[in-house]
Design an enzyme around this catalytic site. Structure first.
Site, short mmCIF file in Angstrom:
data_model
loop_
_atom_site.label_atom_id
_atom_site.label_comp_id
_atom_site.label_asym_id
_atom_site.label_seq_id
_atom_site.Cartn_x
_atom_site.Cartn_y
_atom_site.Cartn_z
N TYR A 170 34.71 15.06 -19.27
CA TYR A 170 33.88 14.71 -18.38
C TYR A 170 33.11 15.72 -17.61
O TYR A 170 32.18 15.38 -16.76
CB TYR A 170 34.50 13.80 -17.31
CG TYR A 170 35.00 12.31 -18.18
CD1 TYR A 170 34.29 11.53 -18.61
CD2 TYR A 170 36.70 12.57 -18.28
CE1 TYR A 170 34.91 10.49 -19.13
CE2 TYR A 170 36.93 11.45 -18.86
CZ TYR A 170 36.21 10.35 -19.51
OH TYR A 170 37.01 9.14 -20.06
N PHE A 211 40.47 8.58 -11.89
CA PHE A 211 39.26 8.27 -12.55
C PHE A 211 38.45 7.28 -11.65
O PHE A 211 38.91 7.07 -10.48
CB PHE A 211 39.64 7.27 -14.03
CG PHE A 211 40.05 8.19 -15.02
CD1 PHE A 211 39.22 8.79 -15.96
CD2 PHE A 211 41.46 8.36 -15.10
CE1 PHE A 211 39.66 9.35 -16.93
CE2 PHE A 211 41.85 9.05 -16.15
CZ PHE A 211 41.12 9.81 -16.99
N ASN A 214 36.66 4.65 -11.28
CA ASN A 214 36.88 3.03 -10.86
C ASN A 214 38.00 3.02 -10.07
O ASN A 214 38.07 1.84 -9.40
CB ASN A 214 36.89 2.12 -11.97
CG ASN A 214 35.65 2.28 -13.01
OD1 ASN A 214 34.75 2.90 -12.35
ND2 ASN A 214 35.58 1.77 -13.83
N ASN A 242 31.21 1.35 -9.18
CA ASN A 242 32.46 1.09 -9.11
C ASN A 242 33.35 1.87 -8.26
O ASN A 242 34.44 1.62 -7.84
CB ASN A 242 33.00 1.00 -10.72
CG ASN A 242 32.50 -0.03 -11.20
OD1 ASN A 242 32.33 -1.24 -10.86
ND2 ASN A 242 32.43 -0.27 -12.56
#
Length: 185
Positions: free
Chosen positions: A14, A64, A66, A112
């Site tokens: 990422y 992460f 969310n 999110n």
């Protein structure tokens, strides 16, 4: 005490994606303030330093995107910090690449990570820096877009936005946020 949080996803795959611009800004703040982000607490990587005698924390949740609230709330609680001491930096599809916008509070706007923070903190009244990553291109999904990397023609603009956001985040540690907003918006 102040807590500056950059939202993103953990892991090398990422790195450099649009969704990780919050991590990129926190890394830039760390370089500016000579803070190493290598300690672990509350499902996050963090570093700490001082500016004019005030303790500053930089946090990159490792939950992460969310589930970011699962890291930020316990971190605030551990250090007995208030939401007023929090600044969150994250990607925003509704701003063009390179544009930043500072706000004292607001909705999640469909993000999110911000939804998770608002749910876990029980309020949307916290300071934030939104970093523009633009809307997906025709035929590209939102997920493909935010988990994708910048196009070559966007790299200068996002680099400038990261630097400007880092400067604004540093100013948050020294000045009233309204003054910071007036300077950087």
């Amino acid at each position: 005490m102040k807590l500056i949080v950059g939202l993103g996803n953990p892991g090398a795959k990422y790195d450099g994606t649009r969704h990780n611009v919050g991590f990129d800004v926190v890394d830039a703040v760390a370089r500016r303030l000579n803070i190493e982000i290598k300690q672990s607490k509350a499902n996050g990587l963090y570093g700490e330093g001082r500016i004019d005698g005030e303790k500053i924390f930089l946090l990159k949740p490792q939950t992460f995107m969310n589930r970011s609230g699962e890291s930020v709330r316990p971190f605030l609680e551990y250090y007995n910090m208030e939401v007023e001491d929090l600044l969150v930096i994250y990607d925003d599809l509704d701003l063009p690449v390179g544009k930043i916008r500072l706000r004292q509070k607001g909705s999640a706007g469909g993000h999110n990570g911000m939804k998770s923070l608002i749910a876990h903190l029980g309020t949307s009244d916290f300071k934030r820096i939104r970093v523009g990553v633009d809307r997906p291109a025709p035929g590209e999904t939102v997920v493909q877009h935010v988990l994708g990397r910048y196009r070559p023609e966007e790299k200068d603009a996002i680099s400038e936005a990261i630097d400007l956001s880092a400067e604004a985040a540093e100013a948050f540690t020294k000045k009233p946020f309204l003054e910071v907003m007036n300077t950087f918006n």
